[in-house]
Design a protein around this motif. Structure first.
Motif, PDB file in Angstrom:
ATOM      1  N   VAL A   1      78.493  34.617  30.590  1.00 53.69           N
ATOM      2  CA  VAL A   1      77.958  34.260  31.477  1.00 53.69           C
ATOM      3  C   VAL A   1      79.173  33.444  32.425  1.00 53.69           C
ATOM      4  CG1 VAL A   1      75.786  33.740  30.868  1.00 53.69           C
ATOM      5  CG2 VAL A   1      77.370  32.017  30.330  1.00 53.69           C
ATOM      6  N   ARG A   2      80.298  33.242  31.577  1.00 52.80           N
ATOM      7  CA  ARG A   2      81.673  32.573  32.168  1.00 52.80           C
ATOM      8  C   ARG A   2      81.460  31.257  32.512  1.00 52.80           C
ATOM      9  NH1 ARG A   2      84.798  35.803  29.913  1.00 52.80           N
ATOM     10  NH2 ARG A   2      86.372  34.845  31.010  1.00 52.80           N
ATOM     11  N   GLU A   3      80.490  30.772  32.078  1.00 49.06           N
ATOM     12  CA  GLU A   3      80.391  29.437  32.328  1.00 49.06           C
ATOM     13  C   GLU A   3      79.963  28.523  30.832  1.00 49.06           C
ATOM     14  OE1 GLU A   3      80.483  25.869  32.934  1.00 49.06           O
ATOM     15  OE2 GLU A   3      81.523  26.779  34.450  1.00 49.06           O
ATOM     16  N   PRO A   4      80.786  27.846  30.259  1.00 49.32           N
ATOM     17  CA  PRO A   4      80.635  27.506  29.159  1.00 49.32           C
ATOM     18  C   PRO A   4      79.272  26.565  29.078  1.00 49.32           C
ATOM     19  CG  PRO A   4      82.828  27.687  29.235  1.00 49.32           C
ATOM     20  CD  PRO A   4      82.232  27.861  30.556  1.00 49.32           C
ATOM     21  N   MET A   5      79.100  25.700  29.983  1.00 54.02           N
ATOM     22  CA  MET A   5      77.962  24.689  30.063  1.00 54.02           C
ATOM     23  C   MET A   5      76.727  25.465  30.184  1.00 54.02           C
ATOM     24  SD  MET A   5      79.172  21.941  29.170  1.00 54.02           S
ATOM     25  CE  MET A   5      77.981  20.800  29.832  1.00 54.02           C
ATOM     26  N   THR A   6      76.672  26.408  30.965  1.00 56.93           N
ATOM     27  CA  THR A   6      75.591  27.298  31.293  1.00 56.93           C
ATOM     28  C   THR A   6      75.083  27.909  30.056  1.00 56.93           C
ATOM     29  OG1 THR A   6      76.182  27.747  33.711  1.00 56.93           O
ATOM     30  CG2 THR A   6      74.659  29.322  32.654  1.00 56.93           C
ATOM     31  N   TYR A   7      75.926  28.653  29.201  1.00 53.01           N
ATOM     32  CA  TYR A   7      75.804  29.038  28.053  1.00 53.01           C
ATOM     33  C   TYR A   7      75.142  28.080  27.332  1.00 53.01           C
ATOM     34  CZ  TYR A   7      76.359  30.327  23.129  1.00 53.01           C
ATOM     35  OH  TYR A   7      76.065  30.143  21.696  1.00 53.01           O
TER      36      TYR A   7
ATOM     37  N   TYR B   1      73.516  25.226  27.560  1.00 54.73           N
ATOM     38  CA  TYR B   1      72.334  24.752  28.101  1.00 54.73           C
ATOM     39  C   TYR B   1      71.219  25.821  27.797  1.00 54.73           C
ATOM     40  CZ  TYR B   1      68.060  24.302  31.242  1.00 54.73           C
ATOM     41  OH  TYR B   1      66.947  24.099  31.660  1.00 54.73           O
ATOM     42  N   GLU B   2      71.492  27.062  27.848  1.00 55.68           N
ATOM     43  CA  GLU B   2      70.405  28.045  27.932  1.00 55.68           C
ATOM     44  C   GLU B   2      70.230  28.308  26.410  1.00 55.68           C
ATOM     45  OE1 GLU B   2      71.828  31.612  29.978  1.00 55.68           O
ATOM     46  OE2 GLU B   2      71.203  30.764  32.037  1.00 55.68           O
ATOM     47  N   ALA B   3      71.422  28.181  25.557  1.00 53.98           N
ATOM     48  CA  ALA B   3      71.144  28.355  24.145  1.00 53.98           C
ATOM     49  C   ALA B   3      70.333  27.217  23.537  1.00 53.98           C
ATOM     50  CB  ALA B   3      72.495  28.378  23.322  1.00 53.98           C
ATOM     51  N   ALA B   4      70.580  25.952  24.069  1.00 53.78           N
ATOM     52  CA  ALA B   4      69.938  24.894  23.313  1.00 53.78           C
ATOM     53  C   ALA B   4      68.443  24.874  23.978  1.00 53.78           C
ATOM     54  CB  ALA B   4      70.503  23.598  24.092  1.00 53.78           C
TER      55      ALA B   4
ATOM     56  N   VAL C   1      88.722  28.180  17.698  1.00 48.39           N
ATOM     57  CA  VAL C   1      88.092  27.517  19.193  1.00 48.39           C
ATOM     58  C   VAL C   1      86.975  27.879  19.603  1.00 48.39           C
ATOM     59  CG1 VAL C   1      88.663  27.299  21.768  1.00 48.39           C
ATOM     60  CG2 VAL C   1      90.590  26.952  20.039  1.00 48.39           C
ATOM     61  N   VAL C   2      86.821  29.484  19.659  1.00 40.79           N
ATOM     62  CA  VAL C   2      85.526  30.010  19.823  1.00 40.79           C
ATOM     63  C   VAL C   2      84.217  29.344  19.151  1.00 40.79           C
ATOM     64  CG1 VAL C   2      83.986  32.041  20.074  1.00 40.79           C
ATOM     65  CG2 VAL C   2      86.464  31.965  20.920  1.00 40.79           C
ATOM     66  N   VAL C   3      84.577  29.190  17.538  1.00 44.25           N
ATOM     67  CA  VAL C   3      83.296  28.600  17.077  1.00 44.25           C
ATOM     68  C   VAL C   3      83.036  27.192  17.201  1.00 44.25           C
ATOM     69  CG1 VAL C   3      82.887  27.995  14.587  1.00 44.25           C
ATOM     70  CG2 VAL C   3      84.146  30.345  15.089  1.00 44.25           C
ATOM     71  N   ASN C   4      84.256  26.334  17.297  1.00 48.78           N
ATOM     72  CA  ASN C   4      83.782  25.143  17.643  1.00 48.78           C
ATOM     73  C   ASN C   4      83.523  24.786  19.058  1.00 48.78           C
ATOM     74  OD1 ASN C   4      84.571  24.648  14.847  1.00 48.78           O
ATOM     75  ND2 ASN C   4      86.708  24.094  15.528  1.00 48.78           N
ATOM     76  N   ALA C   5      84.060  25.570  19.956  1.00 49.02           N
ATOM     77  CA  ALA C   5      83.584  25.376  21.213  1.00 49.02           C
ATOM     78  C   ALA C   5      82.159  26.010  21.703  1.00 49.02           C
ATOM     79  CB  ALA C   5      84.370  26.111  22.162  1.00 49.02           C
ATOM     80  N   GLU C   6      81.789  26.906  20.851  1.00 49.13           N
ATOM     81  CA  GLU C   6      80.179  27.301  20.881  1.00 49.13           C
ATOM     82  C   GLU C   6      79.528  26.268  20.431  1.00 49.13           C
ATOM     83  OE1 GLU C   6      76.407  28.554  19.695  1.00 49.13           O
ATOM     84  OE2 GLU C   6      77.959  28.136  18.433  1.00 49.13           O
ATOM     85  N   ALA C   7      79.849  25.657  19.298  1.00 47.40           N
ATOM     86  CA  ALA C   7      79.065  24.538  18.746  1.00 47.40           C
ATOM     87  C   ALA C   7      78.749  23.127  19.782  1.00 47.40           C
ATOM     88  CB  ALA C   7      79.450  24.070  17.469  1.00 47.40           C
ATOM     89  N   TYR C   8      80.061  23.019  20.302  1.00 44.44           N
ATOM     90  CA  TYR C   8      80.212  21.953  21.263  1.00 44.44           C
ATOM     91  C   TYR C   8      79.469  22.171  22.524  1.00 44.44           C
ATOM     92  CZ  TYR C   8      82.628  18.747  24.725  1.00 44.44           C
ATOM     93  OH  TYR C   8      82.716  17.704  25.492  1.00 44.44           O
ATOM     94  N   TYR C   9      79.426  23.244  23.319  1.00 46.18           N
ATOM     95  CA  TYR C   9      78.634  23.324  24.402  1.00 46.18           C
ATOM     96  C   TYR C   9      77.324  23.634  24.091  1.00 46.18           C
ATOM     97  CZ  TYR C   9      82.988  23.989  26.903  1.00 46.18           C
ATOM     98  OH  TYR C   9      84.273  23.811  27.647  1.00 46.18           O
ATOM     99  N   ARG C  10      76.828  24.185  23.000  1.00 45.56           N
ATOM    100  CA  ARG C  10      75.338  24.131  22.537  1.00 45.56           C
ATOM    101  C   ARG C  10      74.860  22.530  22.283  1.00 45.56           C
ATOM    102  NH1 ARG C  10      73.999  25.103  17.598  1.00 45.56           N
ATOM    103  NH2 ARG C  10      76.175  26.374  17.112  1.00 45.56           N
TER     104      ARG C  10
END
Length: 428
Positions: A176-182, A184-187, A233-242
């Motif tokens: 989606v190229r927007e981490p906060m959108t990812y 929100y949608e995942a949560a 970074v991908v692992v921890n950023a995914e958790a952070y944004y979710r």
């Protein structure tokens, strides 16, 4: 309410006035002599003198103290471009090395003070063997998609079959190229979270390390380490944004735990490639100081300084920076334009006002074991990040801190000035 008399006298007795001379930081260098980590803070993200002073200290820690890495509060792939520049690699010749800092607030690292330091470091490194050259690395985790792309790019060269697998794993992020959108949608349950897939990709990359590094050469070690850290970074950023929308995990804690993990990994990596693994950190006081000595402990928040102290004990040196008044580069809202803002004189019940009242102007103050007990009683301390909101300053920028437990030493610069954001044209 005025600041108490006892710490005032303690400052007058223990502080060393800074004169701009070569001996200003002798006491700090002595304190750092046996340390593995020297964490240098800042009370704001936009004060010129903080950047200049940290650079001056870091030069001496490198030349005289044997430190061989700098880790900054910046995103991993953005800072890696600086690292390549100071190593004499890549096509950048000057300011372009700062060109990957596109995320707000760009001025934190795209400024003349940073450019002057990395230019000096490139010149310093040019006379050294590859294993001895000082590196610069990023501690932060916001680069979710850029880091995923960097992993795939590395594998495309090292192992195309594994690159195809990485593409499948990271496809779960849905680009989606927007981490906060990812997040929100995942949560919210609007998409399946990519947690399992990104962890599997990191595990696969680690399992293939020996095979991908076909020879024990520094270039191969560097490339794999860059890719592995991007996968982390991908692992921890995914958790952070979710978790930003999940209300289950404190995202501040996730971020600072990532910083601590990265810092320790950088030190180990520097040793693997033949260096000392002694690291200077540039980050905000709120990350560098020990959170247990501040009101953050009531919110069950930890930070980088606390985690490093818990891990290595006395092998870490925590140095805070404060100012009383002057100007700062900051925005008025998230994503806003940088402004030159006047910093109000510090409140009378703050550490900054106490330091101002000594009349010493600029000084170095050792704390820790030599500090008066008075430095372990809380006063207000000011923190200005990327925003400065004078109208709500007390609520927005002050917190309780026992500064003698928060830091091992402190540098106070009474009146300071704002950094100048670098023109985008210079980075092209």
């Amino acid at each position: 309410m005025s600041a108490p008399l006892t710490p005032f006298l303690g400052v007058r007795e223990a502080a060393s006035r800074l004169t701009g001379g070569a001996a200003d930081y002798e006491r700090l260098l002595e304190m750092a002599r046996d340390k593995r980590y020297a964490l240098l803070g800042e009370a704001t993200h936009g004060t010129r003198e903080f950047y200049q002073t940290r650079a001056d200290i870091t030069r001496q820690l490198i030349v005289q103290g044997g430190f061989d890495a700098i880790a900054i509060e910046g995103d991993w792939p953005d800072v890696w471009r600086i690292n390549r520049y100071v190593q004499g690699e890549g096509a950048d010749t000057s300011a372009e090395a700062l060109g990957d800092f596109h995320r707000f607030p760009e001025w934190m690292w795209r400024n003349q003070e940073v450019l002057d330091f990395i230019t000096w470091l490139r010149d310093h490194n040019s006379a050294l063997a590859a294993s001895e050259r000082v590196g610069v690395y990023g501690l932060d985790l916001y680069s979710l998609y850029r880091s995923a792309e960097a992993v795939i790019e590395y594998l495309q060269k090292a192992d195309p079959d594994q690159a195809a697998v990485a593409r499948m794993h990271y496809a779960a992020l849905d680009h989606v190229r927007e981490p906060m959108t990812y997040g929100y949608e995942a949560a919210a349950g609007l998409r399946l979270p990519a947690q399992r897939e990104v962890i599997e990709q990191l595990q696969q990359l680690r399992a293939s390390e020996a095979r991908l590094i076909e020879q024990d050469g520094i270039a191969a070690i560097d490339s794999h380490f860059f890719a592995e850290q991007n996968a982390i970074v991908v692992v921890n950023a995914e958790a952070y944004y979710r978790e930003s929308f999940g209300h289950r995990v404190n995202t501040w804690n996730l971020r600072d735990a990532h910083m601590a993990q990265t810092l320790l990994s950088v030190a180990a990596y520097r040793q693997r490639r033949g260096g000392h693994g002694r690291v200077v950190v540039w980050a905000h006081n709120s990350h560098v100081g020990d959170a247990r000595a501040t009101e953050s402990v009531r919110r069950r928040e930890w930070n980088l300084g606390q985690l490093v102290r818990e891990k290595v004990g006395a092998a870490a040196l925590l140095v805070g920076f404060t100012t009383y008044t002057g100007y700062v580069c900051a925005a008025s809202e998230w994503g806003g334009e940088p402004e030159r803002k006047w910093v109000r004189p510090a409140r009378p019940d703050s550490w900054e006002h106490l330091f101002h009242s000594t009349g010493l102007d600029r000084f170095f103050l050792p704390l820790g074991d030599t500090a008066s007990d008075a430095f372990h009683e809380p006063l207000l301390e000011r923190a200005i990040g990327v925003l400065y909101l004078p109208k709500t300053e007390f609520a927005s920028h002050y917190f309780d801190a026992a500064i003698g437990a928060q830091f091992d030493a402190l540098i106070h610069l009474n009146e300071t000035s704002a950094i100048e954001p670098m023109s985008t044209a210079l980075l092209a």
